[in-house]
Design an enzyme around this catalytic site. Structure first.
Site, PDB file in Angstrom:
ATOM      1  N   LYS A  65      14.278  -2.712  -6.390  1.00 53.78           N
ATOM      2  CA  LYS A  65      13.135  -3.634  -4.956  1.00 53.78           C
ATOM      3  C   LYS A  65      11.643  -3.447  -5.866  1.00 53.78           C
ATOM      4  O   LYS A  65      11.398  -2.297  -6.643  1.00 53.78           O
ATOM      5  CB  LYS A  65      12.856  -3.026  -3.757  1.00 53.78           C
ATOM      6  CG  LYS A  65      11.829  -3.602  -3.373  1.00 53.78           C
ATOM      7  CD  LYS A  65      12.035  -2.325  -1.857  1.00 53.78           C
ATOM      8  CE  LYS A  65      10.766  -3.127  -0.562  1.00 53.78           C
ATOM      9  NZ  LYS A  65      10.522  -2.869   0.534  1.00 53.78           N
ATOM     10  N   GLU A  86       1.847  -0.242   9.639  1.00 57.58           N
ATOM     11  CA  GLU A  86       2.412   1.358   9.851  1.00 57.58           C
ATOM     12  C   GLU A  86       1.860   2.994   9.549  1.00 57.58           C
ATOM     13  O   GLU A  86       0.848   2.662   8.748  1.00 57.58           O
ATOM     14  CB  GLU A  86       2.658   1.008   7.556  1.00 57.58           C
ATOM     15  CG  GLU A  86       4.006   1.820   7.497  1.00 57.58           C
ATOM     16  CD  GLU A  86       4.625   0.904   6.183  1.00 57.58           C
ATOM     17  OE1 GLU A  86       5.156   2.003   5.710  1.00 57.58           O
ATOM     18  OE2 GLU A  86       3.854   0.027   5.639  1.00 57.58           O
ATOM     19  N   GLU A  96      16.447  -4.503   2.733  1.00 52.27           N
ATOM     20  CA  GLU A  96      15.169  -3.654   2.256  1.00 52.27           C
ATOM     21  C   GLU A  96      14.661  -2.528   3.684  1.00 52.27           C
ATOM     22  O   GLU A  96      14.326  -1.799   2.439  1.00 52.27           O
ATOM     23  CB  GLU A  96      14.350  -4.814   2.527  1.00 52.27           C
ATOM     24  CG  GLU A  96      12.610  -4.682   1.657  1.00 52.27           C
ATOM     25  CD  GLU A  96      11.852  -6.004   2.137  1.00 52.27           C
ATOM     26  OE1 GLU A  96      10.877  -5.853   1.944  1.00 52.27           O
ATOM     27  OE2 GLU A  96      12.350  -7.082   2.634  1.00 52.27           O
ATOM     28  N   GLU A 115       5.100 -15.343   3.067  1.00 52.98           N
ATOM     29  CA  GLU A 115       4.929 -14.267   3.987  1.00 52.98           C
ATOM     30  C   GLU A 115       3.648 -13.666   3.344  1.00 52.98           C
ATOM     31  O   GLU A 115       3.102 -13.155   4.297  1.00 52.98           O
ATOM     32  CB  GLU A 115       5.940 -12.784   2.959  1.00 52.98           C
ATOM     33  CG  GLU A 115       6.033 -11.421   3.857  1.00 52.98           C
ATOM     34  CD  GLU A 115       7.254 -11.045   3.341  1.00 52.98           C
ATOM     35  OE1 GLU A 115       6.810  -9.872   3.131  1.00 52.98           O
ATOM     36  OE2 GLU A 115       7.962 -11.063   3.395  1.00 52.98           O
ATOM     37  N   LYS A 120       0.963 -12.711   6.196  1.00 51.10           N
ATOM     38  CA  LYS A 120       0.479 -11.094   6.618  1.00 51.10           C
ATOM     39  C   LYS A 120      -0.971 -11.695   6.165  1.00 51.10           C
ATOM     40  O   LYS A 120      -1.925 -11.034   6.497  1.00 51.10           O
ATOM     41  CB  LYS A 120       0.930 -10.083   5.089  1.00 51.10           C
ATOM     42  CG  LYS A 120       2.127 -10.029   5.124  1.00 51.10           C
ATOM     43  CD  LYS A 120       2.681  -9.142   4.452  1.00 51.10           C
ATOM     44  CE  LYS A 120       4.153  -8.536   4.739  1.00 51.10           C
ATOM     45  NZ  LYS A 120       4.880  -7.779   3.556  1.00 51.10           N
TER      46      LYS A 120
END
Length: 433
Positions: free
Chosen positions: A190, A240, A284, A416, A420
């Site tokens: 990834k 986060e 993921e 995406e 964001k």
């Protein structure tokens, strides 16, 4: 309790006492009545003193506003060493940012720390000198006398004159294709690739006003703001947590896997169910969980990994799994070294992903995907500096990234990062375009 004005006058009176012509540390602490007082961001952004640092915990349980520096650090490790040496500073906190490269940062011990927790506001004034505490008391007195009454944070009204993406959509497709080729070849599992969007406006921007607007609509996020000087700031509203430490108890999380949000609760719930059952996004997220657990080995013992749940934000929804651990020692520099950058902002394996990012991205991430927060002897908390922007006078750089794994589709990943970036970008245009 005091009003804010009364508290500041009380601090000034405490500086009347005698201080030695010798090195030392002193701290003064007063409480403020919260009712009727301005919030910390408005108070901070009204001042003509720097550096300025604002941080609000995503659950709203704590808010910090730090102004002026009695000691600066270029790394969290240096800040940790200072706190360890100055054990007498029980009220002392170090605030600031770490770059994407965790070995570099901009952190400081604030001259004045405004803290709102629960129903209490406190002000902590710190004196520190390696030469003369008496002289530093004079500097602190001049500092307090320069403070001004807070002004309302007004919405930005300038016109956007120019906008460009690094990379553009064609360049993004090319970058994703290269990443997928490397993943197929087994070079990595990834990689998280990012885009910077540069905007130029017809007036100087107010980073405090931009963050206030973001804070009002981007719920469930950490809100952070660092003004380095009059014309330069970095800010964001991030969902986060990197870590929270309370003594030896450590909490971190895997926030990976994304789907669009929706204002309609029914459609949002449908998208959330899809996300919870989507193989690519579950994979993921599991990569991030596995990576965190492996990187904590030898430094902490993992005690609990929660089930995946949905975090619903303004424009997107994420998968999140909380991870609890117990540290062998209360070392925040070690936490930073082990946890940043996570697989959610870099990739796996970490070093292979970082090398790929250095090769293909056309801009320096600087503070983006680093961390923002504070540390003390007893505890600490940092968020990942996502959904963020760098302000330079009349220019704004917005950042957004997407995790690329086998099966990723370039057009979907472009959408995406559009979703964001919209968390901040839509605040700049009345049409939300």
């Amino acid at each position: 309790m005091n009003s804010l004005t009364g508290a500041l006058n009380q601090l000034l009176r405490q500086l009347d006492g005698p201080f030695p012509e010798a090195p030392g540390l002193r701290q003064f602490y007063v409480t403020v009545t919260p009712e009727g007082e301005p919030d910390g961001l408005a108070w901070l952004a009204s001042q003509w003193l720097w550096p300025q640092f604002y941080w609000q915990q995503r659950d709203g349980v704590e808010e910090l506003a730090a102004l002026g520096a009695v000691r600066r650090f270029s790394s969290l490790a240096a800040a940790r060493d200072f706190l360890t040496a100055e054990q007498g500073g029980a009220l002392m906190r170090v605030c600031g940012l770490n770059t994407f490269d965790p070995g570099q940062g901009s952190l400081f011990v604030p001259r004045l720390l405004w803290r709102h927790r629960g129903d209490e506001i406190t002000l902590t004034l710190t004196l520190y000198s390696e030469h003369s505490l008496q002289q530093d008391a004079l500097v602190a007195r001049r500092f307090l006398r320069r403070l001004v009454a807070p002004q309302p944070l007004v919405a930005m009204t300038g016109e956007c004159l120019e906008e460009r993406h690094l990379p553009d959509r064609e360049g993004w497709h090319s970058m994703i294709t290269r990443a997928l080729d490397a993943i197929i070849a087994g070079d990595m599992e990834k990689v998280v690739l990012a885009r910077a969007s540069d905007l130029r406006f017809s007036c100087h921007l107010s980073p405090g006003s931009l963050l206030a607007a973001s804070r009002a609509v981007n719920r469930g996020c950490y809100h952070f703001f660092m003004a380095f000087n009059e014309g330069s700031a970095f800010l964001g509203s991030s969902p986060e947590r990197l870590w929270r430490r309370r003594g030896l108890a450590l909490t971190t999380e895997a926030l990976a896997g994304t789907v669009a949000g929706d204002d309609d609760d029914g459609r949002a719930a449908h998208l959330a169910r899809w996300l919870l059952n989507d193989e690519k996004n579950q994979y993921e997220n599991s990569l991030v969980v596995e990576d965190i657990c492996q990187r904590l080995e030898g430094a902490a013992s993992v005690t609990d990994i929660a089930e995946a749940r949905i975090v619903r934000l303004r424009n997107v929804q994420h998968l999140r799994r909380d991870i609890e651990a117990r540290l062998a020692q209360p070392d925040d520099a070690l936490c930073l070294q082990r946890l940043q950058p996570t697989a959610a902002v870099a990739g796996l394996p970490r070093e292979a992903a970082r090398r790929f990012i250095e090769q293909v991205e056309t801009f320096d991430r600087e503070w983006y995907a680093g961390s923002a927060g504070w540390l003390s002897v007893d505890d600490s908390e940092f968020c990942v500096s996502l959904r963020s922007a760098r302000v330079q006078e009349d220019r704004l750089r917005l950042y957004a990234g997407a995790g690329i794994v086998a099966g990723s589709v370039p057009d979907a990943e472009w959408q995406e990062i559009e979703n964001k970036a919209a968390g901040l970008r839509s605040l700049l245009f009345s049409s939300g375009r």
